[in-house]
Design an enzyme around this catalytic site. Structure first.
Site, short mmCIF file in Angstrom:
data_model
loop_
_atom_site.label_atom_id
_atom_site.label_comp_id
_atom_site.label_asym_id
_atom_site.label_seq_id
_atom_site.Cartn_x
_atom_site.Cartn_y
_atom_site.Cartn_z
CE1 TYR A 25 1.14 -0.10 4.39
CE2 TYR A 25 0.11 2.00 4.26
CZ TYR A 25 0.88 1.06 4.76
OH TYR A 25 1.48 1.46 6.12
NE ARG A 38 6.71 3.95 0.22
CZ ARG A 38 6.67 4.96 1.15
NH1 ARG A 38 7.54 5.08 2.08
NH2 ARG A 38 5.44 5.40 1.28
NE ARG A 77 -6.30 -19.19 4.62
CZ ARG A 77 -5.48 -19.74 5.31
NH1 ARG A 77 -5.40 -21.23 4.78
NH2 ARG A 77 -4.55 -19.55 6.14
CG HIS A 98 0.00 -20.72 3.41
ND1 HIS A 98 -1.07 -21.38 3.77
CD2 HIS A 98 0.37 -20.07 4.56
CE1 HIS A 98 -1.55 -21.28 5.05
NE2 HIS A 98 -0.44 -20.46 5.40
CD GLU A 123 10.11 1.88 10.23
OE1 GLU A 123 10.00 2.63 9.56
OE2 GLU A 123 9.96 0.88 9.83
N1 PDD Z 1 2.93 5.33 7.25
N2 PDD Z 1 7.54 4.04 8.69
C1 PDD Z 1 6.42 3.34 8.78
C2 PDD Z 1 6.31 2.08 9.51
C3 PDD Z 1 5.23 3.74 7.99
O1 PDD Z 1 4.09 3.15 8.13
C4 PDD Z 1 5.19 4.86 7.63
C5 PDD Z 1 4.29 5.54 6.75
C6 PDD Z 1 6.52 5.55 7.58
C7 PDD Z 1 6.81 7.06 6.94
O2 PDD Z 1 6.71 6.96 5.24
P1 PDD Z 1 6.22 8.01 4.66
O3 PDD Z 1 7.39 9.10 5.00
O4 PDD Z 1 6.42 7.57 3.08
O5 PDD Z 1 4.81 8.45 4.84
C8 PDD Z 1 7.69 5.11 7.92
C9 PDD Z 1 1.49 5.66 6.46
C10 PDD Z 1 1.47 7.26 6.53
C11 PDD Z 1 0.52 4.76 7.17
O6 PDD Z 1 0.98 3.76 7.27
O7 PDD Z 1 -0.42 5.57 7.48
#
Ligand code: PDD
Length: 288
Positions: free
Chosen positions: A33, A52, A100, A102, A181
């Site tokens: 996504y 990406r 279904r 895997h 992160e």
């Molecule tokens: N999340 N790390 C994680 C685990 C994330 O899910 C996201 C983004 C980021 C930052 O990525 P970006 O700068 O491309 O938004 C880092 C989105 C916003 C979400 O899942 O809603």
């Protein structure tokens, strides 16, 4: 704003939008996504998100549902039909529908779904002035966190733990005690005037906002180091911050209840936030 969604070639009311119960996105989170900011009716950093998405589909061997140009056109059309000004565009591509099992057959037709929902970016300005709290939690995710998949259960539970503790975000900490992160954001500290963020390994999503902030820092003559940092280093840092599409630079003023620096947003975060709002204004014309 009307609420219309796109599912596999059709624009339908959001409440009626659906995929098959045997879609592999539902059954296995076999799916990737993107979340893209819509400001002033325009997409922010579309190329970064589209690139990406294509890379992630390639990593998982999911065929691209349409060309990048067609995807951009379809997204913009959905934004226009929703008459969206400030919103989040959500794009999901699953491997498709099959009985279904895997393992999957070659040549499956992927499912493409998109939604648009209103989002108040201006709320971030007040949050930038106040800062937010984070808590640290063990990083229980799988080994390919560089791929933006919808397999987000560990992230969901981490975020819920943060909310339960009255914090905005959870920082995911590895066995080596370094921060990978946030549950849905990238993590940063400022130490000795240097902006530090974990390097792009399989533990970190290459955030589109992360790249924008590195570029902004360079423009501001702020030195950037992409290297791991431990929780203890973050606690002792001058500043900390988080970034994402939905959080364009948010100062972190508390980690696990303890203040970062003097417990108020610092000057480097403020300058970066200013530079990111400028970048948004140049690309989309939006000013908060
Ligand atoms: N999340 N790390 C994680 C685990 C994330 O899910 C996201 C983004 C980021 C930052 O990525 P970006 O700068 O491309 O938004 C880092 C989105 C916003 C979400 O899942 O809603």
């Amino acid at each position: 704003m009307p609420r219309l969604a796109y599912v596999d070639g059709r624009v339908v009311p959001l409440a009626a939008a659906a995929v098959n119960v045997e879609d592999r996105g539902l059954q296995f989170a076999d799916s990737v996504y993107e979340v893209v900011a819509v400001l002033n009716g325009r997409l922010l950093d579309w190329n970064g998100h589209a690139t990406r998405l294509a890379r992630n589909l390639g990593e998982l061997g999911i065929p691209v549902p349409m060309t990048e140009a067609a995807l951009g056109l379809t997204a913009r059309r959905l934004i226009a039909l929703n008459r969206a000004r400030e919103a989040l565009l959500y794009i999901q591509v699953t491997r498709g529908t099959a009985r279904r099992d895997h393992a999957f057959a070659a040549g499956m037709r992927p499912t493409l779904a998109m939604t648009v929902r209103p989002f108040d970016f201006a709320q971030r300005v007040a949050q930038q002035a106040k800062g937010v709290a984070v808590v640290t939690v063990p990083d229980d995710r799988w080994g390919r966190c560089d791929i933006k998949t919808t397999g987000l259960l560990a992230n969901v539970l981490a975020k819920q733990a943060a909310r339960g503790a009255g914090a905005f975000e959870a920082w995911l900490v590895g066995r080596d005690d370094t921060v990978a992160e946030g549950a849905s954001t990238n993590a940063w500290i400022v130490a000795g005037g240097v902006l530090v963020t974990p390097p792009l390994t399989s533990r970190v999503l290459p955030g589109v906002m992360r790249a924008a902030v590195i570029e902004a820092a360079e423009g501001l003559q702020v030195r950037v180091e992409e290297r791991p940092f431990a929780v203890a280093e973050a606690r002792a840092a001058d500043e900390a911050l988080i970034t994402s599409t939905t959080v364009p630079v948010l100062p972190v003023v508390r980690i696990d209840g303890a203040p970062v620096g003097d417990g108020t947003p610092g000057p480097v975060a403020a300058r970066l936030a200013g530079a990111v709002w400028d970048r948004i204004a140049v690309q989309t014309g939006y000013c908060p």
